[in-house]
Design a protein around this motif. Sequence first.
Motif, PDB file in Angstrom:
ATOM      1  N   SER A 128     -48.878  26.231 -74.935  1.00 32.28           N
ATOM      2  CA  SER A 128     -49.722  25.096 -75.413  1.00 32.28           C
ATOM      3  C   SER A 128     -51.201  25.218 -75.121  1.00 32.28           C
ATOM      4  N   LEU A 141     -59.427  16.713 -80.602  1.00 37.60           N
ATOM      5  CA  LEU A 141     -60.743  17.247 -80.860  1.00 37.60           C
ATOM      6  C   LEU A 141     -60.926  17.862 -82.214  1.00 37.60           C
ATOM      7  N   PHE A 142     -59.871  18.577 -82.733  1.00 32.15           N
ATOM      8  CA  PHE A 142     -60.119  18.918 -84.013  1.00 32.15           C
ATOM      9  C   PHE A 142     -60.276  17.650 -85.284  1.00 32.15           C
ATOM     10  N   ALA A 192     -56.778  19.658 -78.093  1.00 37.35           N
ATOM     11  CA  ALA A 192     -57.043  20.353 -78.813  1.00 37.35           C
ATOM     12  C   ALA A 192     -57.056  19.734 -80.355  1.00 37.35           C
ATOM     13  N   SER A 193     -55.896  19.011 -80.499  1.00 37.47           N
ATOM     14  CA  SER A 193     -55.531  18.459 -81.713  1.00 37.47           C
ATOM     15  C   SER A 193     -56.481  17.087 -81.864  1.00 37.47           C
ATOM     16  N   LYS A 242     -70.405  24.688 -79.506  1.00 41.25           N
ATOM     17  CA  LYS A 242     -70.429  24.868 -80.885  1.00 41.25           C
ATOM     18  C   LYS A 242     -71.075  23.749 -81.306  1.00 41.25           C
ATOM     19  N   PHE A 249     -58.403  23.827 -84.877  1.00 38.72           N
ATOM     20  CA  PHE A 249     -59.699  23.262 -84.073  1.00 38.72           C
ATOM     21  C   PHE A 249     -60.186  24.847 -83.731  1.00 38.72           C
ATOM     22  N   GLN A 308     -52.542  21.222 -76.123  1.00 33.74           N
ATOM     23  CA  GLN A 308     -52.596  21.175 -77.469  1.00 33.74           C
ATOM     24  C   GLN A 308     -52.836  19.776 -78.075  1.00 33.74           C
ATOM     25  N   GLN A 352     -61.904  24.583 -70.629  1.00 36.16           N
ATOM     26  CA  GLN A 352     -62.752  25.732 -71.582  1.00 36.16           C
ATOM     27  C   GLN A 352     -62.772  25.321 -73.007  1.00 36.16           C
ATOM     28  N   ILE A 353     -61.849  24.661 -73.369  1.00 34.01           N
ATOM     29  CA  ILE A 353     -61.831  23.943 -74.748  1.00 34.01           C
ATOM     30  C   ILE A 353     -62.885  23.065 -74.814  1.00 34.01           C
ATOM     31  N   ALA A 390     -52.687  21.815 -85.446  1.00 32.50           N
ATOM     32  CA  ALA A 390     -54.051  21.473 -85.328  1.00 32.50           C
ATOM     33  C   ALA A 390     -54.818  22.024 -84.209  1.00 32.50           C
ATOM     34  N   THR A 419     -56.650  28.474 -75.468  1.00 34.71           N
ATOM     35  CA  THR A 419     -57.638  29.653 -74.691  1.00 34.71           C
ATOM     36  C   THR A 419     -57.323  31.002 -75.373  1.00 34.71           C
ATOM     37  N   GLU A 447     -58.063  25.121 -68.569  1.00 42.51           N
ATOM     38  CA  GLU A 447     -57.795  25.399 -69.728  1.00 42.51           C
ATOM     39  C   GLU A 447     -58.611  24.312 -70.739  1.00 42.51           C
ATOM     40  N   LEU A 461     -64.054  26.075 -84.836  1.00 38.40           N
ATOM     41  CA  LEU A 461     -65.224  26.334 -83.691  1.00 38.40           C
ATOM     42  C   LEU A 461     -65.589  27.993 -83.693  1.00 38.40           C
ATOM     43  N   MET A 491     -70.457  20.178 -80.820  1.00 40.68           N
ATOM     44  CA  MET A 491     -69.691  18.893 -80.946  1.00 40.68           C
ATOM     45  C   MET A 491     -70.277  18.007 -80.072  1.00 40.68           C
ATOM     46  N   ILE A 495     -66.298  25.300 -74.893  1.00 36.80           N
ATOM     47  CA  ILE A 495     -66.524  25.831 -76.340  1.00 36.80           C
ATOM     48  C   ILE A 495     -66.829  24.754 -77.395  1.00 36.80           C
ATOM     49  N   SER A 496     -66.210  23.643 -77.234  1.00 36.56           N
ATOM     50  CA  SER A 496     -66.698  22.487 -78.169  1.00 36.56           C
ATOM     51  C   SER A 496     -68.127  22.051 -78.066  1.00 36.56           C
TER      52      SER A 496
END
Lengths: 331, 331
Positions: free
Chosen positions: B109, A140-141, A137-138, A170, B141, A134, A162-163, B137, B112, A159, B145, A172, A166-167
């Motif tokens: 957390s 990256l947000f 992800a936070s 998309k 995110f 998290q 994978q985030i 957040a 995915t 995980e 995405l 980023m 996808i970033s």
Amino acid sequence: KPYDARFSSRVITLPGMVNLDVLDAKNVDWSSATAAALTGGFTMITTVQKCSTLTGIEQEIESAHKIAGGGIRCDYVLLAAASNSNSSVIPAASSISQGLYIEPEAGESSLTPWLSHFKSWPSSSPIIAKASGQALASLLFGAVLERREIHIRQVRTREDLQIIRISKEKGMSVTCDVDVMDLYAKSASDLAISVADKEALWESLDLIDAVTGPPELVISLLLQSEGEGRLPQGWVRSRLVDNPRRILGLTDTKDTYIEVDMSESWDAPAASELSGTKCLGKVRRVVLRGEIAFLDGKVWSAEGAAKNETRLVVEDASTMLPSSDARKETG
Amino acid sequence: KPYDARFSSRVITLPGMVNLDVLDAKNVDWSSATAAALTGGFTMITTVQKCSTLTGIEQEIESAHKIAGGGIRCDYVLLAAASNSNSSVIPAASSISQGLYIEPEAGESSLTPWLSHFKSWPSSSPIIAKASGQALASLLFGAVLERREIHIRQVRTREDLQIIRISKEKGMSVTCDVDVMDLYAKSASDLAISVADKEALWESLDLIDAVTGPPELVISLLLQSEGEGRLPQGWVRSRLVDNPRRILGLTDTKDTYIEVDMSESWDAPAASELSGTKCLGKVRRVVLRGEIAFLDGKVWSAEGAAKNETRLVVEDASTMLPSSDARKETG
Ligand SMILES: [Zn+2]
Ligand SMILES: [Zn+2]
Ligand SMILES: [Zn+2]
Ligand SMILES: [Zn+2]
Ligand SMILES: [Zn+2]
Ligand SMILES: [Zn+2]
Ligand SMILES: [Zn+2]
Ligand SMILES: [Zn+2]
């Protein structure tokens, strides 16, 4: 695969490699860390200054540069460490550091301070972050909201990969690196990542922009895998030379290259966590700006002989930096 | 402000209000929950079905509809609860539920599974989430995405408000609601949010899209503040009627309105957490599709008299839903 036949007696030449492994400037022994780097074919190390005050950040970073300058045997960059309370003052240090380093601690669950950093750190200077789950992800947000490029250090879970995938898909501007110790982790080891996560790393070679780790092992582990066909052609050079330089915003260093003897096949030392893992290639020679820095097992570069690569940050009109403090530093 | 003079002996009329407070369909007493809603001027409640199986989700939701249908005295919507393992099967329930409800638990957390939900839940159906801090957040995110609209339930910290504000400023389709109990929290109370966070809520009136909470208090607390000038004109109606309907993707309900007697000034009951807080206006009459559902303190709507507002989801070519299961449900 007959890599011995193909490569034996051959020497390959690469530009000096850059290690993105971020060392703590307060604890590093500059002389031995840069000597170890040269031994492994790296001509640049990355460090971070974790400032202990809010008002004396520039002085602390200047002082780190001074200490480094007396010990370094190869080039280095110094990052300035972001904290959850220094976003308003640390941009003043952007002209004397190579980028911003963000590593949220366990309790720091608020995105707000990092958003402030994304907003106030000059956009011409890189941001490098280490976070997972998290917290990743936070961050990256925050980066996507403030349209910041960001580099993620030491990705080690399926995980997180994978985030990041996808970033990237998309659109980023995110890059990432992995530690060679995770790529080659032995499942028996205590510190090792899970088998599933290690598999995920190997399935994500396209996603990984750089490889870091203990300088003495990095290139030889990767060359062995390249020889076995487990890594695509060109992957090693891009992950150890071209991408790390681009991520740090560095230009090429003139007359700087390494020579690797591909006839050497060896095992990672028994004392290391990767004990017995096959390695290919030994760094024989490192030339730094035309001078021999390392040759046949001996470091020739003297302490203080190398450079601080901190560049002059081009002032960005959107930031509110005290520009009077910008100066060119070369050690 | 002379609100007594302006409003006394006056009755105001509003369309039926929608409470976005998400009740657990498994534990709700449909008859008394909908009766309480009518008493407070709400003609629709929001519920969520947390399915306990992976293979019987449609049956569980159908069964929840059947139980609801026998007890409801006003309209309701049923959301389908996302879990970190049901993203591949729950879209099949999108035609028999009003939206997807995401509430990550403390240990969850990983982003995915929520990313999978954002990808597979039909884009024509709303997603409502409850999360704070890094979890919030992280969800935002994922939403950015996958370019999903998202509604955030029960925002209650300054940090979360700030993240949502920046998200909105950067053009994200995000909405949020707050609980009236947080807006009027007494600092003495154990459950109350901090004084700073409560202040942040009041400073963020422009950011708040809807207000939820115990039906008997919501509108009267807000009307009191509107009378005092603490809330802008039109704020109450948009936060209790127009915005919640839009967030849930509902069209207007015909011949459905409430009448509020503005001559009544009263205090929140001693038993409530807001004991003694000033309230203005009493709901006198609720008309649901032309029939009197509530009048002068008495609920007239019989059990099972109201409607399930679950609409037919227009099939989205980008999703892989079994469309055979789509059907119009009206209780
Ligand atoms: Zn390291
Ligand atoms: Zn300096
Ligand atoms: Zn210096
Ligand atoms: Zn994992
Ligand atoms: Zn509630
Ligand atoms: Zn149904
Ligand atoms: Zn039904
Ligand atoms: Zn707070």
